[in-house]
Design an enzyme around this catalytic site. Structure first.
Site, short mmCIF file in Angstrom:
data_model
loop_
_atom_site.label_atom_id
_atom_site.label_comp_id
_atom_site.label_asym_id
_atom_site.label_seq_id
_atom_site.Cartn_x
_atom_site.Cartn_y
_atom_site.Cartn_z
N HIS A 261 54.57 67.39 -5.13
CA HIS A 261 55.29 68.53 -5.73
C HIS A 261 54.92 69.86 -5.09
O HIS A 261 54.08 70.58 -5.62
CB HIS A 261 54.99 68.61 -7.22
CG HIS A 261 55.53 67.46 -7.99
ND1 HIS A 261 56.85 67.34 -8.31
CD2 HIS A 261 54.92 66.35 -8.48
CE1 HIS A 261 57.04 66.22 -8.97
NE2 HIS A 261 55.90 65.59 -9.09
N ARG B 93 58.49 53.12 -7.46
CA ARG B 93 58.33 54.12 -8.52
C ARG B 93 56.97 54.00 -9.20
O ARG B 93 56.48 52.90 -9.39
CB ARG B 93 59.43 53.89 -9.55
CG ARG B 93 60.17 55.13 -9.91
CD ARG B 93 61.27 54.82 -10.90
NE ARG B 93 61.11 55.67 -12.05
CZ ARG B 93 61.25 55.28 -13.29
NH1 ARG B 93 61.58 54.05 -13.57
NH2 ARG B 93 61.08 56.14 -14.27
N GLY C 77 60.84 65.09 -11.95
CA GLY C 77 61.25 64.88 -13.34
C GLY C 77 61.26 63.38 -13.54
O GLY C 77 60.54 62.67 -12.86
N GLU C 78 62.11 62.90 -14.43
CA GLU C 78 62.24 61.44 -14.59
C GLU C 78 63.50 60.98 -13.88
O GLU C 78 64.62 61.39 -14.23
CB GLU C 78 62.27 61.07 -16.07
CG GLU C 78 60.90 61.01 -16.70
CD GLU C 78 59.92 60.13 -15.94
OE1 GLU C 78 60.27 58.98 -15.60
OE2 GLU C 78 58.80 60.58 -15.65
N SER C 79 63.34 60.10 -12.88
CA SER C 79 64.50 59.70 -12.08
C SER C 79 65.50 58.90 -12.90
O SER C 79 66.70 58.97 -12.66
CB SER C 79 64.05 58.92 -10.85
OG SER C 79 63.38 57.74 -11.24
N CYS D 81 59.54 63.97 -5.36
CA CYS D 81 59.15 63.00 -6.39
C CYS D 81 60.37 62.26 -6.93
O CYS D 81 60.92 61.41 -6.24
CB CYS D 81 58.35 63.69 -7.49
SG CYS D 81 57.48 62.53 -8.55
N GLU E 269 56.48 72.42 -5.29
CA GLU E 269 56.91 73.51 -6.18
C GLU E 269 55.84 73.86 -7.21
O GLU E 269 55.94 74.89 -7.89
CB GLU E 269 58.23 73.13 -6.87
CG GLU E 269 58.15 72.09 -7.99
CD GLU E 269 58.06 70.65 -7.51
OE1 GLU E 269 57.84 70.42 -6.29
OE2 GLU E 269 58.18 69.74 -8.35
N ILE F 264 52.14 63.64 -9.20
CA ILE F 264 52.24 63.41 -10.65
C ILE F 264 53.03 62.11 -10.89
O ILE F 264 54.23 62.07 -10.65
CB ILE F 264 52.98 64.58 -11.35
CG1 ILE F 264 52.39 65.93 -10.94
CG2 ILE F 264 52.98 64.39 -12.86
CD1 ILE F 264 51.05 66.27 -11.49
N ARG F 265 52.35 61.06 -11.34
CA ARG F 265 53.02 59.76 -11.53
C ARG F 265 53.95 59.51 -10.35
O ARG F 265 55.13 59.17 -10.50
CB ARG F 265 53.82 59.75 -12.85
CG ARG F 265 52.95 59.62 -14.10
CD ARG F 265 53.78 59.74 -15.38
NE ARG F 265 54.94 58.89 -15.39
CZ ARG F 265 55.04 57.71 -15.99
NH1 ARG F 265 54.02 57.23 -16.66
NH2 ARG F 265 56.15 57.01 -15.95
#
Lengths: 188, 297
Positions: A171, A107, A46-48, A78, A173, A135-136
């Site tokens: 990821h 990051r 997600g976004e940390s 991630c 998942e 992903i990013r």
């Protein structure tokens, strides 16, 4: 044995499906009350920065730190890996993290979304390659001598473990392959 | 999609992957770096960079186009979270420019003036993922067929009125529920009625799920609006004019972020809804001249 999935933001639902496919009992963790009921915790992608913010506002940051100190097994993917690292480059100055595993991360080091990719990884303990999504993704820039490397991509560590803490910059998942989750559950 | 020995970029799975990461979050419209920083401080998962928020586009009229690349670059430089930007419906060159800027998601958006009244962008031709608006399941599936990695309800942007977003979410999710009850012969009729690709309809009958994440947009102005969208089945929310057209954007932005996470917890919703100052005034559907939701085919 209950496995919590930090459900403040991000890809928590797919983690939960994957753990359930392995027969684990799961709980989405949004409050300290939820946290108290679990024996292990998955921190999703997600976004940390968002998660760090919500860990504060939901009064979850310190209780989780205390559980990690008391050897609760955790698996961060991630953004989850960023939250568990010793230091973060390219984050926000007020971003909080746990320092639970002796690695430094950078990051968004693979670049923006157009640079996001999928690839095959050789993973320690798995018979055949694992299909991985980045992903990013963050990159591991330093790794301590006590950290066990489970997978490398190009010249970077992408899956690692120290004691009861496991981290992935990709990821697991997002695929239908539950072997890496299974590695984590073995620790639990 | 681009392949080399070690990496495949721009695949559908990689595009949908970013949409997965944005779940449970708030994507905020911002018009400059200062607003982008306020959004990131408040816990936004991404920002949408645009020159005017929809409420101002509605007020000013005229043709609304892709934003100045300079402004998008400035916003990219000011935050660490993903940055999205809008292209006009069918304007694939604006999309090419946004991809060249390294925008993380392209919104082929009805809020801008459409460039093509028949065709949407062929989104498969891009490595950058697209989000598209939809008012019903047929529209959503047509966009998915064209390669969209994320669907959002259109709602009615710039109104501060959540009624249309609710209608669109109920349309999309209600039809999904009905399709799961249909027998195999009825699925042909569903595909015809929706104007949607049959294989996608058949897939929904099997899984009970839209192929890509479904977010809510268009008219969210309060923490309660965000939680309403989430309880109805949206997986994240876009907030356009609702934050920066309110009296005090920063606390409102933070409250909407918390409400989106704790959308099932009425005690937390009550707590975060307090003392936020006035929300954007908002307008009723009978007071607007043009419905943006009707743009798109």
């Amino acid at each position: 044995m209950k496995i919590g999935i930090l459900a403040l933001q991000g890809a928590f639902a797919v983690h939960e499906e994957m753990l359930q496919s392995l027969g684990a009992e799961t709980v989405q963790v949004r409050t300290n009350q939820d946290l108290k009921s679990v024996d292990a915790l998955v921190m999703p992608g997600g976004e940390s920065t968002t998660m760090s913010h919500l860990l504060n506002t939901s009064q979850l940051f310190d209780p989780i730190a205390e559980r990690i100190d008391n050897a609760m097994p955790v698996f961060g993917t991630c953004a989850g890996m960023i939250l568990l690292a010793k230091s973060i480059a390219g984050g926000r100055p007020d971003q909080r993290f746990y320092g639970a595993i002796d690695i430094d991360v950078e990051r968004n080091a693979y670049g923006r979304q157009v640079e996001s990719f999928e690839t095959e990884l050789k993973v320690e303990g798995l018979q055949s390659p694992f299909h991985a999504m980045f992903i990013r993704a963050p990159q591991v820039s330093r790794i301590g001598s006590n950290v066990e490397v489970l997978s490398m991509h190009e010249d970077k560590v992408v899956l690692a473990r120290q004691g009861s803490v496991m981290v992935a910059s990709f990821h697991p998942e997002l695929t239908s392959d539950n072997r890496i989750h299974s590695l984590f559950l073995q620790e639990v | 999609m681009t392949k080399n020995a070690a990496r495949t970029t721009g695949s559908m799975q990689v595009k949908r992957g970013l949409a997965e990461m944005l779940k449970g979050g708030v994507i905020m419209d911002v018009v400059n770096s200062e607003q982008a920083k306020i959004a990131e401080d408040a816990g936004a998962v991404a920002v949408m960079a645009l020159e005017r928020v929809p409420a101002d586009i509605r007020r000013d009229g005229g043709v609304a186009r892709m934003s100045d690349p300079e402004m998008i670059l400035a916003i990219q430089a000011s935050v660490t979270i993903p940055v999205m930007a809008k292209a006009r419906i069918g304007h694939f060159v604006e999309a090419q420019i946004l991809q060249s800027l390294g925008v993380d998601f392209i919104d082929e958006s009805e809020v801008l003036t459409p460039a093509d009244e028949t065709h949407h962008i062929d989104k498969m031709a891009f490595n950058t993922p697209f989000v598209c608006g939809a008012t019903n399941l047929g529209e959503a599936l047509r966009r998915i067929g064209e390669g969209a990695a994320l669907i959002r309800s259109k709602g009615e942007a710039g109104t501060g009125n959540v009624v249309e977003a609710v209608r669109h979410l109920r349309n999309i999710l209600g039809d999904i529920r009905k399709i799961t009850q249909a027998d195999s012969a009825e699925l042909f009729e569903w595909a015809k009625k929706l104007g949607a690709p049959l294989p996608l309809v058949q897939e929904i009958a099997e899984t009970g799920l839209l192929q890509v994440p479904l977010f809510c947009a268009g008219g969210i102005a309060t923490p309660a609006d965000a939680a309403l969208a989430m309880q109805l089945g949206a997986q994240s929310v876009f907030v356009g004019s609702g934050i920066f057209k309110s009296d005090d954007p920063s606390p409102r932005a933070k409250a909407i972020v918390e409400a989106t996470t704790h959308y099932l917890d009425a005690d937390i919703l009550a707590k975060v809804s307090r003392n936020l100052g006035a929300p954007m005034t908002g307008i009723g559907m009978d007071q607007i001249n043009e419905r943006y939701a009707e743009r798109g085919w």
